[in-house]
Design a protein around this motif. Structure first.
Motif, PDB file in Angstrom:
ATOM      1  N   GLY A 194      -8.297  -7.623   0.735  1.00  0.00           N
ATOM      2  CA  GLY A 194      -9.306  -7.221   1.629  1.00  0.00           C
ATOM      3  C   GLY A 194      -8.773  -5.729   2.176  1.00  0.00           C
ATOM      4  O   GLY A 194      -9.584  -5.252   2.958  1.00  0.00           O
ATOM      5  N   ARG A 195      -7.847  -5.206   2.177  1.00  0.00           N
ATOM      6  CA  ARG A 195      -7.406  -3.877   2.626  1.00  0.00           C
ATOM      7  C   ARG A 195      -7.943  -2.898   1.890  1.00  0.00           C
ATOM      8  O   ARG A 195      -7.938  -2.752   0.692  1.00  0.00           O
ATOM      9  CB  ARG A 195      -5.981  -3.940   2.701  1.00  0.00           C
ATOM     10  CG  ARG A 195      -5.233  -4.963   3.531  1.00  0.00           C
ATOM     11  CD  ARG A 195      -3.885  -4.912   3.699  1.00  0.00           C
ATOM     12  NE  ARG A 195      -3.512  -3.778   4.742  1.00  0.00           N
ATOM     13  CZ  ARG A 195      -3.605  -4.105   6.064  1.00  0.00           C
ATOM     14  NH1 ARG A 195      -3.664  -5.361   6.509  1.00  0.00           N
ATOM     15  NH2 ARG A 195      -3.319  -3.209   6.769  1.00  0.00           N
ATOM     16  N   ALA A 196      -8.582  -1.763   2.618  1.00  0.00           N
ATOM     17  CA  ALA A 196      -9.363  -0.861   1.874  1.00  0.00           C
ATOM     18  C   ALA A 196      -8.158   0.397   1.816  1.00  0.00           C
ATOM     19  O   ALA A 196      -7.281   0.586   2.780  1.00  0.00           O
ATOM     20  CB  ALA A 196     -10.376  -0.203   2.726  1.00  0.00           C
ATOM     21  N   ARG A 197      -8.266   1.093   0.821  1.00  0.00           N
ATOM     22  CA  ARG A 197      -7.397   2.249   0.298  1.00  0.00           C
ATOM     23  C   ARG A 197      -8.025   3.360  -0.127  1.00  0.00           C
ATOM     24  O   ARG A 197      -8.931   3.037  -0.618  1.00  0.00           O
ATOM     25  CB  ARG A 197      -6.220   1.841  -0.576  1.00  0.00           C
ATOM     26  CG  ARG A 197      -5.500   0.595  -0.247  1.00  0.00           C
ATOM     27  CD  ARG A 197      -4.318   0.132  -1.063  1.00  0.00           C
ATOM     28  NE  ARG A 197      -3.776  -1.261  -1.073  1.00  0.00           N
ATOM     29  CZ  ARG A 197      -2.730  -1.153  -0.074  1.00  0.00           C
ATOM     30  NH1 ARG A 197      -2.105  -0.249  -0.124  1.00  0.00           N
ATOM     31  NH2 ARG A 197      -2.094  -2.380   0.007  1.00  0.00           N
ATOM     32  N   VAL A 198      -7.529   4.555  -0.285  1.00  0.00           N
ATOM     33  CA  VAL A 198      -8.140   5.840  -0.681  1.00  0.00           C
ATOM     34  C   VAL A 198      -8.365   5.391  -2.326  1.00  0.00           C
ATOM     35  O   VAL A 198      -7.303   5.006  -2.956  1.00  0.00           O
ATOM     36  CB  VAL A 198      -7.529   6.983  -0.444  1.00  0.00           C
ATOM     37  CG1 VAL A 198      -7.904   8.193  -1.370  1.00  0.00           C
ATOM     38  CG2 VAL A 198      -7.409   7.335   0.982  1.00  0.00           C
TER      39      VAL A 198
ATOM     40  N   GLY B 194      -3.027   0.577   3.589  1.00  0.00           N
ATOM     41  CA  GLY B 194      -4.320   0.442   3.851  1.00  0.00           C
ATOM     42  C   GLY B 194      -4.836  -0.280   4.905  1.00  0.00           C
ATOM     43  O   GLY B 194      -4.052  -0.567   6.043  1.00  0.00           O
ATOM     44  N   LEU B 195      -6.063  -0.422   5.259  1.00  0.00           N
ATOM     45  CA  LEU B 195      -6.383  -0.995   6.352  1.00  0.00           C
ATOM     46  C   LEU B 195      -7.688  -2.065   6.304  1.00  0.00           C
ATOM     47  O   LEU B 195      -8.310  -1.822   5.380  1.00  0.00           O
ATOM     48  CB  LEU B 195      -7.142   0.248   7.345  1.00  0.00           C
ATOM     49  CG  LEU B 195      -6.080   1.285   8.074  1.00  0.00           C
ATOM     50  CD1 LEU B 195      -7.026   2.598   8.541  1.00  0.00           C
ATOM     51  CD2 LEU B 195      -5.108   0.815   8.960  1.00  0.00           C
ATOM     52  N   THR B 196      -7.579  -2.903   7.309  1.00  0.00           N
ATOM     53  CA  THR B 196      -8.577  -3.984   7.109  1.00  0.00           C
ATOM     54  C   THR B 196      -9.933  -3.616   7.510  1.00  0.00           C
ATOM     55  O   THR B 196      -9.790  -2.397   8.349  1.00  0.00           O
ATOM     56  CB  THR B 196      -8.122  -5.255   7.860  1.00  0.00           C
ATOM     57  OG1 THR B 196      -8.134  -4.999   8.989  1.00  0.00           O
ATOM     58  CG2 THR B 196      -6.849  -5.725   7.152  1.00  0.00           C
ATOM     59  N   VAL B 197     -11.028  -4.153   7.265  1.00  0.00           N
ATOM     60  CA  VAL B 197     -12.338  -3.884   8.025  1.00  0.00           C
ATOM     61  C   VAL B 197     -12.061  -4.134   9.579  1.00  0.00           C
ATOM     62  O   VAL B 197     -12.824  -3.230  10.273  1.00  0.00           O
ATOM     63  CB  VAL B 197     -13.423  -4.905   7.677  1.00  0.00           C
ATOM     64  CG1 VAL B 197     -14.860  -4.810   8.390  1.00  0.00           C
ATOM     65  CG2 VAL B 197     -13.862  -4.619   6.178  1.00  0.00           C
ATOM     66  N   THR B 198     -11.492  -5.080  10.039  1.00  0.00           N
ATOM     67  CA  THR B 198     -11.273  -5.132  11.537  1.00  0.00           C
ATOM     68  C   THR B 198     -10.525  -3.987  12.220  1.00  0.00           C
ATOM     69  O   THR B 198     -10.806  -3.419  13.040  1.00  0.00           O
ATOM     70  CB  THR B 198     -10.422  -6.398  12.079  1.00  0.00           C
ATOM     71  OG1 THR B 198     -11.235  -7.636  11.409  1.00  0.00           O
ATOM     72  CG2 THR B 198     -10.229  -6.579  13.303  1.00  0.00           C
ATOM     73  N   GLU B 199      -9.482  -3.333  11.243  1.00  0.00           N
ATOM     74  CA  GLU B 199      -8.417  -2.353  11.810  1.00  0.00           C
ATOM     75  C   GLU B 199      -9.520  -1.265  11.929  1.00  0.00           C
ATOM     76  O   GLU B 199      -9.250  -0.309  12.881  1.00  0.00           O
ATOM     77  CB  GLU B 199      -7.343  -2.267  10.982  1.00  0.00           C
ATOM     78  CG  GLU B 199      -6.174  -3.489  11.091  1.00  0.00           C
ATOM     79  CD  GLU B 199      -5.080  -3.409  10.216  1.00  0.00           C
ATOM     80  OE1 GLU B 199      -4.259  -3.659  10.443  1.00  0.00           O
ATOM     81  OE2 GLU B 199      -5.680  -2.750   9.100  1.00  0.00           O
TER      82      GLU B 199
ATOM     83  N   ARG C  17     -11.045   1.937  -2.524  1.00  0.00           N
ATOM     84  CA  ARG C  17     -11.077   0.701  -3.400  1.00  0.00           C
ATOM     85  C   ARG C  17     -10.536  -0.185  -2.078  1.00  0.00           C
ATOM     86  O   ARG C  17      -9.798  -0.214  -1.327  1.00  0.00           O
ATOM     87  CB  ARG C  17     -10.057   0.933  -4.592  1.00  0.00           C
ATOM     88  CG  ARG C  17      -8.756   1.201  -3.999  1.00  0.00           C
ATOM     89  CD  ARG C  17      -7.977   1.303  -5.578  1.00  0.00           C
ATOM     90  NE  ARG C  17      -6.396   1.775  -4.951  1.00  0.00           N
ATOM     91  CZ  ARG C  17      -5.579   1.109  -4.544  1.00  0.00           C
ATOM     92  NH1 ARG C  17      -5.857  -0.187  -4.477  1.00  0.00           N
ATOM     93  NH2 ARG C  17      -4.159   1.401  -4.316  1.00  0.00           N
ATOM     94  N   ARG C  18     -10.738  -1.683  -2.533  1.00  0.00           N
ATOM     95  CA  ARG C  18     -10.358  -2.672  -1.865  1.00  0.00           C
ATOM     96  C   ARG C  18      -9.717  -3.731  -2.741  1.00  0.00           C
ATOM     97  O   ARG C  18      -9.826  -3.964  -3.902  1.00  0.00           O
ATOM     98  CB  ARG C  18     -11.241  -3.546  -1.168  1.00  0.00           C
ATOM     99  CG  ARG C  18     -11.823  -2.889   0.111  1.00  0.00           C
ATOM    100  CD  ARG C  18     -13.003  -3.664   0.990  1.00  0.00           C
ATOM    101  NE  ARG C  18     -14.364  -3.270   0.336  1.00  0.00           N
ATOM    102  CZ  ARG C  18     -15.367  -3.748   0.951  1.00  0.00           C
ATOM    103  NH1 ARG C  18     -15.417  -4.351   2.047  1.00  0.00           N
ATOM    104  NH2 ARG C  18     -16.470  -3.343   0.333  1.00  0.00           N
ATOM    105  N   ASP C  19      -8.222  -3.931  -2.110  1.00  0.00           N
ATOM    106  CA  ASP C  19      -7.172  -4.973  -3.072  1.00  0.00           C
ATOM    107  C   ASP C  19      -7.936  -6.399  -2.912  1.00  0.00           C
ATOM    108  O   ASP C  19      -8.717  -6.727  -1.955  1.00  0.00           O
ATOM    109  CB  ASP C  19      -5.994  -4.781  -2.545  1.00  0.00           C
ATOM    110  CG  ASP C  19      -5.667  -4.963  -1.100  1.00  0.00           C
ATOM    111  OD1 ASP C  19      -6.188  -5.732  -0.342  1.00  0.00           O
ATOM    112  OD2 ASP C  19      -4.602  -4.509  -0.580  1.00  0.00           O
ATOM    113  N   LEU C  20      -7.068  -7.381  -3.422  1.00  0.00           N
ATOM    114  CA  LEU C  20      -7.454  -8.631  -3.403  1.00  0.00           C
ATOM    115  C   LEU C  20      -7.292  -9.146  -1.840  1.00  0.00           C
ATOM    116  O   LEU C  20      -7.839 -10.339  -1.582  1.00  0.00           O
ATOM    117  CB  LEU C  20      -6.799  -9.358  -4.318  1.00  0.00           C
ATOM    118  CG  LEU C  20      -6.693  -9.322  -5.623  1.00  0.00           C
ATOM    119  CD1 LEU C  20      -5.783 -10.287  -6.529  1.00  0.00           C
ATOM    120  CD2 LEU C  20      -8.101  -9.415  -6.153  1.00  0.00           C
TER     121      LEU C  20
END
Length: 213
Positions: free
Chosen positions: A61-65, A25-30, A56-59
């Motif tokens: 805050g990283r976003a994933r497909v 996953g990736l963060t908003v900043t990344e 989807r975003r995990d606890l």
């Protein structure tokens, strides 16, 4: 970008591609850094994609497909099957064995297109929708070999009796097709695969890959 394209849609699709290319996953900043836009834009893109279950975003805050892409992916199989059928039909008739296109579906190999020869007295019955572990059978093993050596020259994998007693298989991976991981192969009732079959399967895999590009 041109006058006919949507900048917002383009950015949303780029977000999905970036997320698809990472396992963590990736963060908003990344995402902001990779897209070259500010964090507010990324938040809006993610919120929209989440509404459609594409992200989807995990606890942490990283976003994933998200799982929503699976529903879209299921609609791809008929298009892939249609593109592959001419090469599979030629392969089945040439070798006199059941030809198949197999794609990765999670941890399994899924046969999405199957063509049986028309002139043989008998052949292996192999149906679209058949699943098996990736580490069993020529189709799955060919895919795994491509994962291990992605830059290697196209080759083929041979197996015997791994999925059906008395049946041998040959398969070659699909290479150079973005977003598609799979193989093309044949299965036959024989103790071993004739020498000419392996190279012919490699050629068929190349034809299918070209049809899908």
């Amino acid at each position: 970008m041109t006058a006919e394209t949507s900048q917002t849609l383009d950015r949303g699709l780029r977000v999905l591609k970036l997320l698809a290319d990472t396992d963590h996953g990736l963060t908003v900043t990344e995402l902001s850094n990779k897209l070259g836009v500010n964090r507010t834009v990324v938040y809006r893109l993610l919120a929209t994609l989440e509404q459609h279950a594409l992200v989807r975003r995990d606890l942490g805050g990283r976003a994933r497909v998200g799982l929503g892409v699976l529903r879209l992916g299921r609609q791809v199989h008929p298009l892939v099957r249609e593109a592959a059928l001419p090469a599979l039909r030629a392969l089945a008739e040439d070798i006199g064995a059941t030809a198949h296109l197999t794609l990765v579906d999670g941890t399994e190999a899924l046969a999405v297109a199957v063509v049986e020869p028309t002139w043989t007295d008998y052949h292996v019955a192999y149906r679209a929708g058949f699943r098996h572990p990736l580490d069993r059978g020529a189709a799955g093993r060919a895919i795994l070999s491509a994962r291990q050596s992605p830059l290697a020259e196209p080759g083929y994998t041979l197996t015997h009796g791994e999925l059906e007693a008395g049946a041998s298989g040959a398969a070659a991976p699909l290479l150079g097709v973005t977003g598609v991981e799979g193989s093309v192969g044949v299965v036959m009732l024989a103790d071993s695969v004739p020498e000419r079959v392996g190279p012919r399967v490699v050629d068929a895999a190349r034809e299918v890959a070209e049809a899908l590009r």
